[in-house]
Scaffold this motif. Structure first.
Motif, short mmCIF file in Angstrom:
data_model
loop_
_atom_site.label_atom_id
_atom_site.label_comp_id
_atom_site.label_asym_id
_atom_site.label_seq_id
_atom_site.Cartn_x
_atom_site.Cartn_y
_atom_site.Cartn_z
N LEU A 83 -40.26 -25.75 -31.04
CA LEU A 83 -41.39 -25.71 -31.96
C LEU A 83 -41.84 -27.12 -32.36
N ALA A 84 -40.93 -28.04 -32.47
CA ALA A 84 -41.31 -29.43 -32.79
C ALA A 84 -42.16 -30.01 -31.65
N ASP A 85 -41.78 -29.72 -30.40
CA ASP A 85 -42.57 -30.18 -29.26
C ASP A 85 -43.96 -29.54 -29.27
N LEU A 86 -44.00 -28.25 -29.57
CA LEU A 86 -45.29 -27.54 -29.62
C LEU A 86 -46.15 -28.04 -30.79
N ARG A 87 -45.52 -28.39 -31.90
CA ARG A 87 -46.27 -28.96 -33.03
C ARG A 87 -46.92 -30.27 -32.60
N SER A 88 -46.20 -31.08 -31.84
CA SER A 88 -46.75 -32.33 -31.34
C SER A 88 -47.95 -32.05 -30.42
N GLU A 89 -47.81 -31.06 -29.57
CA GLU A 89 -48.91 -30.66 -28.68
C GLU A 89 -50.11 -30.16 -29.49
N LEU A 90 -49.84 -29.43 -30.57
CA LEU A 90 -50.91 -28.95 -31.46
C LEU A 90 -51.63 -30.13 -32.11
N ARG A 91 -50.89 -31.11 -32.52
CA ARG A 91 -51.50 -32.30 -33.15
C ARG A 91 -52.36 -33.09 -32.16
N ASP A 92 -51.91 -33.16 -30.90
CA ASP A 92 -52.72 -33.81 -29.87
C ASP A 92 -54.03 -33.05 -29.66
N ALA A 93 -53.95 -31.73 -29.61
CA ALA A 93 -55.15 -30.91 -29.44
C ALA A 93 -56.07 -31.03 -30.65
N GLU A 94 -55.48 -31.15 -31.84
CA GLU A 94 -56.28 -31.34 -33.05
C GLU A 94 -57.02 -32.67 -32.99
N GLN A 95 -56.37 -33.71 -32.50
CA GLN A 95 -57.02 -35.01 -32.38
C GLN A 95 -58.19 -34.95 -31.40
N GLU A 96 -58.02 -34.22 -30.33
CA GLU A 96 -59.12 -34.06 -29.37
C GLU A 96 -60.29 -33.32 -30.02
N LEU A 97 -59.99 -32.29 -30.79
CA LEU A 97 -61.05 -31.57 -31.50
C LEU A 97 -61.72 -32.50 -32.52
N ALA A 98 -60.94 -33.32 -33.18
CA ALA A 98 -61.51 -34.26 -34.15
C ALA A 98 -62.47 -35.23 -33.48
N ARG A 99 -62.17 -35.64 -32.24
CA ARG A 99 -63.08 -36.54 -31.51
C ARG A 99 -64.41 -35.85 -31.18
N CYS A 100 -64.38 -34.55 -31.02
CA CYS A 100 -65.59 -33.78 -30.67
C CYS A 100 -66.27 -33.16 -31.89
N TYR A 101 -65.70 -33.39 -33.07
CA TYR A 101 -66.15 -32.69 -34.27
C TYR A 101 -67.64 -32.89 -34.58
N ASP A 102 -68.11 -34.12 -34.50
CA ASP A 102 -69.54 -34.37 -34.78
C ASP A 102 -70.43 -33.61 -33.80
N GLU A 103 -70.05 -33.63 -32.54
CA GLU A 103 -70.80 -32.89 -31.52
C GLU A 103 -70.83 -31.39 -31.84
N LEU A 104 -69.71 -30.84 -32.27
CA LEU A 104 -69.64 -29.42 -32.62
C LEU A 104 -70.52 -29.08 -33.83
N ARG A 105 -70.53 -29.99 -34.81
CA ARG A 105 -71.36 -29.75 -36.00
C ARG A 105 -72.86 -29.83 -35.68
N VAL A 106 -73.25 -30.80 -34.84
CA VAL A 106 -74.65 -30.91 -34.44
C VAL A 106 -75.08 -29.65 -33.69
#
Length: 175
Positions: free
Chosen positions: A115-138
């Motif tokens: 689960l700790a490894d998967l949490r790290s993977e979740l955080r990486d995916a969250e960072q990718e979503l954060a990079r696309c966040y403005d695009e998603l809001r527009v």
């Protein structure tokens, strides 16, 4: 050939199973913090939609989708959540209390590491979503038109997604 169960009274059998369960298993609870992609519309927006169809607003139900959940970044994040849920289900056994499952005590460290490894993977995916966040809001502003409300969106996607697990103290049911 007689077995231990044949020699024990029913009360002793029940008690020994309960003791064995307590000795070999531990309860585990998994919780998600997850930003929801849907919101309700305002009452006035619902009335406006009902008027369009010449319907009574109290018989109309509607909501809005904040993001395109088919976006690759969102799909990646959702895939990690599915992996976490699958790991939890595959590593544990059902328990009568909702949201809690049983884990073999000798698998606790492996489960926690996974689960700790998967949490790290979740955080990486969250960072990718954060990079696309403005695009998603527009894109959402264009798709939703007058239903778009900036207040529905956090200022950033950081810390909107996480998992936690704990090992609550539970007693097996009487049966």
């Amino acid at each position: 050939m007689a077995t231990l169960l044949d020699t024990l009274a029913p009360e002793q059998t029940q008690q020994s199973f309960g003791e064995e369960l307590r000795a070999s298993m531990t309860a585990v609870r998994l919780t998600f913090r997850w930003f929801g992609t849907r919101r309700s519309v305002t009452t006035s927006q619902k009335h406006q939609a009902a008027e369009t169809f010449d319907a009574e607003s109290k018989f109309v139900s509607m909501g809005k989708k904040l993001f395109d959940t088919r976006h690759p970044a969102w799909k990646s994040l959702s895939a990690v959540r599915s992996k976490i849920q699958t790991e939890w289900r595959n590593s544990t056994l059902p328990y009568p209390e909702p949201g809690i499952r049983l884990l073999r005590r000798h698998n606790t460290e492996t489960f926690t590491d996974s689960l700790a490894d998967l949490r790290s993977e979740l955080r990486d995916a969250e960072q990718e979503l954060a990079r696309c966040y403005d695009e998603l809001r527009v894109a959402a502003r264009k798709r939703l038109g007058s239903l778009y409300d900036p207040g529905d969106y956090p200022t950033s996607m950081h810390d909107q997604f996480d998992i936690e697990w704990d090992f609550p103290n539970v007693e097996p049911p009487e049966y």
